[in-house]
Design an enzyme around this catalytic site. Sequence first.
Site, PDB file in Angstrom:
ATOM      1  N   THR A  34       0.818  -1.215   0.000  1.00 29.00           N
ATOM      2  CA  THR A  34       0.000   0.000   0.000  1.00 29.00           C
ATOM      3  C   THR A  34       0.845   1.256   0.000  1.00 29.00           C
ATOM      4  OG1 THR A  34      -1.817  -1.119   1.149  1.00 29.00           O
ATOM      5  CG2 THR A  34      -1.744   1.278   1.303  1.00 29.00           C
ATOM      6  N   THR A  77       1.006  -4.487   4.225  1.00 32.74           N
ATOM      7  CA  THR A  77       0.715  -4.835   5.626  1.00 32.74           C
ATOM      8  C   THR A  77       0.061  -6.205   5.784  1.00 32.74           C
ATOM      9  OG1 THR A  77      -1.431  -3.703   5.534  1.00 32.74           O
ATOM     10  CG2 THR A  77       0.463  -2.421   6.284  1.00 32.74           C
ATOM     11  N   ASP A  78      -0.604  -6.715   4.755  1.00 27.42           N
ATOM     12  CA  ASP A  78      -1.411  -7.915   4.953  1.00 27.42           C
ATOM     13  C   ASP A  78      -0.593  -9.141   5.327  1.00 27.42           C
ATOM     14  OD1 ASP A  78      -3.677  -6.471   4.483  1.00 27.42           O
ATOM     15  OD2 ASP A  78      -3.993  -7.184   2.442  1.00 27.42           O
TER      16      ASP A  78
END
Length: 335
Positions: free
Chosen positions: A12, A85-86
């Site tokens: 992101t 981040t996932d």
Amino acid sequence: MKKILLIATGGTIASGYTEEGLAPKIAAAELLQYVEGYREFCQVEVASPFSLDSTNVCGKHWLELTALIERRYDDYDGFVICHGTDTMAFTAAALSYLVQNSPKPVVVTGAQKPIDLPITDARTNLLDSLRFASEDRAHGVNIVFGGNVIAGTRAKKERSKSYNAFSSINYPSIAMIRDGRVVFYIEDKDRLSGSVTFYHELNEGILLLKLMPGMDGMVLNRLFPYYDCVIIEAFGVGGLPEYGRMPFYPEIRRWIDAGKLVMMATQVTHEGSDMEVYQVGKAIKEEFHLMETYDMTLEATVTKVMWALGQTKEPERFRRLFYETINHDILLKEL
């Protein structure tokens, strides 16, 4: 002035809007244009081995990052990896096992919003990460996010949108970063012995199976041909049910007799497993000499099993490797 390698992998923080949704678009060098303050305390060079939404990151990418850090290790004082981040907690945990005993910091960071938006956490997270990577007392693999420094094996993404997305599970944060200052809670760089060690093998034949009420042991029968290890996320402190057309017990016996691993974890985030408490856990642990994960995170458990099985399939050596504390990953364990 410290020399840092910024490794951009997408996520992101480097994304832009497309008709299909956010996707990585911003180049590594462009990221630095948004955090000019780094020039006060470090020099930065960039690398971009791949650019992916972190949903697509897996074992081959962890090995690629490890190889890149190993090749460039002598050239830099620290490394900052920009990452989605996932799966960030998985990557930080995996690198904790693939890059061990490092006196130089390997920082993993990212953001919940792209770096080019007017309101975003990306600029703070990236600048904090470069600052932490420039600290003399920093070492090993850590996540820097939302002002917190979390050991790479203890991080979990607990919020899908908020800026304080990551928490340190069953272990204190290593440090905090506020107003351009790093405040350490845990300082243990002087405990490092020997030189950094890099590993290049992972076994990805691992399945994490989440137990749910009514699940039949037949599921293990169907998974048997495809995996070398199944990690069962049990309820509470750990145990297995006795209902179903095919109970779990005979299926576990089949896995164990075939030289495969069955490991017990817990679905509960905090405080860990303890299979000795209830009959549903104690009996099966004693009968099959099952390993359990105690206070480890699931992300650390999965990646540590991949790493340890990449080194050996001999049961006792695997057990020793798994229960060796690496980067603060386990406190409660079998002796």
